[in-house]
Scaffold this motif. Structure first.
Motif, PDB file in Angstrom:
ATOM      1  N   TYR A  85       0.926  -1.359   0.155  1.00  0.00           N
ATOM      2  CA  TYR A  85      -0.335  -0.339  -0.249  1.00  0.00           C
ATOM      3  C   TYR A  85       1.033   1.331   0.169  1.00  0.00           C
ATOM      4  O   TYR A  85       2.114   1.153   0.361  1.00  0.00           O
ATOM      5  N   GLN A  86       0.440   2.148  -0.469  1.00  0.00           N
ATOM      6  CA  GLN A  86       1.088   3.661  -0.475  1.00  0.00           C
ATOM      7  C   GLN A  86       1.442   4.477   0.612  1.00  0.00           C
ATOM      8  O   GLN A  86       2.523   4.700   1.132  1.00  0.00           O
ATOM      9  N   GLN A  87       0.984   4.372   1.425  1.00  0.00           N
ATOM     10  CA  GLN A  87       1.038   4.310   3.070  1.00  0.00           C
ATOM     11  C   GLN A  87       1.941   4.111   3.679  1.00  0.00           C
ATOM     12  O   GLN A  87       2.756   4.815   4.401  1.00  0.00           O
ATOM     13  N   ARG A  89       3.858   2.041   2.172  1.00  0.00           N
ATOM     14  CA  ARG A  89       5.901   2.604   1.484  1.00  0.00           C
ATOM     15  C   ARG A  89       6.302   4.083   1.688  1.00  0.00           C
ATOM     16  O   ARG A  89       7.442   4.333   2.202  1.00  0.00           O
ATOM     17  N   GLU A  90       4.926   5.218   1.949  1.00  0.00           N
ATOM     18  CA  GLU A  90       5.836   6.460   2.372  1.00  0.00           C
ATOM     19  C   GLU A  90       6.295   6.097   3.594  1.00  0.00           C
ATOM     20  O   GLU A  90       7.184   7.690   4.300  1.00  0.00           O
ATOM     21  N   ASP A 102       7.767  -4.898  -3.302  1.00  0.00           N
ATOM     22  CA  ASP A 102       5.992  -5.884  -3.143  1.00  0.00           C
ATOM     23  C   ASP A 102       6.975  -7.464  -3.070  1.00  0.00           C
ATOM     24  O   ASP A 102       7.421  -7.730  -4.480  1.00  0.00           O
TER      25      ASP A 102
END
Length: 118
Positions: A85-87, A89-90, A102
């Motif tokens: 999920y992008q959150q 990653r960030e 991933d």
């Protein structure tokens, strides 16, 4: 480069060892299946790098990342996950992760991180 592999799946740990085993500049010096074990291994071995799963029993990989980047700021940490999920990653990159992969689509990219390392 001395590397520790941290993942609660023995299959993933074995696959990573197999992938990295042929690289002359990489030596697997430890393994852990939980965040707590990861911190204990680092305190004993002081590796150059870690491959770290995000979701594990006990301390999450994100928790381990945040702690290790404070105590071992020069350790290279490669985050791996089945939940890209992008959150995540960030948050991982903001906490100092050197890479974020991933497991289902980018697993083979992990070797590239080490293939060019001196």
């Amino acid at each position: 480069m001395n590397v520790v592999i941290v993942d609660d799946s023995p299959i993933v740990r074995a696959r990573l060892i197999t992938m990295l085993d042929d690289l002359e500049n990489v030596r697997i010096v430890g393994q852990a299946k939980s965040g707590e074990e990861a911190l204990e291994v680092v305190s004993r071995i002081n590796p150059d790098a870690m491959i770290l799963d995000i979701r594990m029993p006990g301390l999450s990989g994100v928790d381990v990342l945040e702690r290790l980047k404070k105590s071992h700021p020069n350790m290279r940490i490669i985050m791996i996950t089945n939940f890209p999920y992008q959150q995540y990653r960030e948050r991982c990159l903001a906490a100092g992760a050197d890479h974020f992969f991933d497991k289902s689509t980018e697993f083979d990219k992990i070797i590239g991180v080490f293939a060019g390392a001196a």
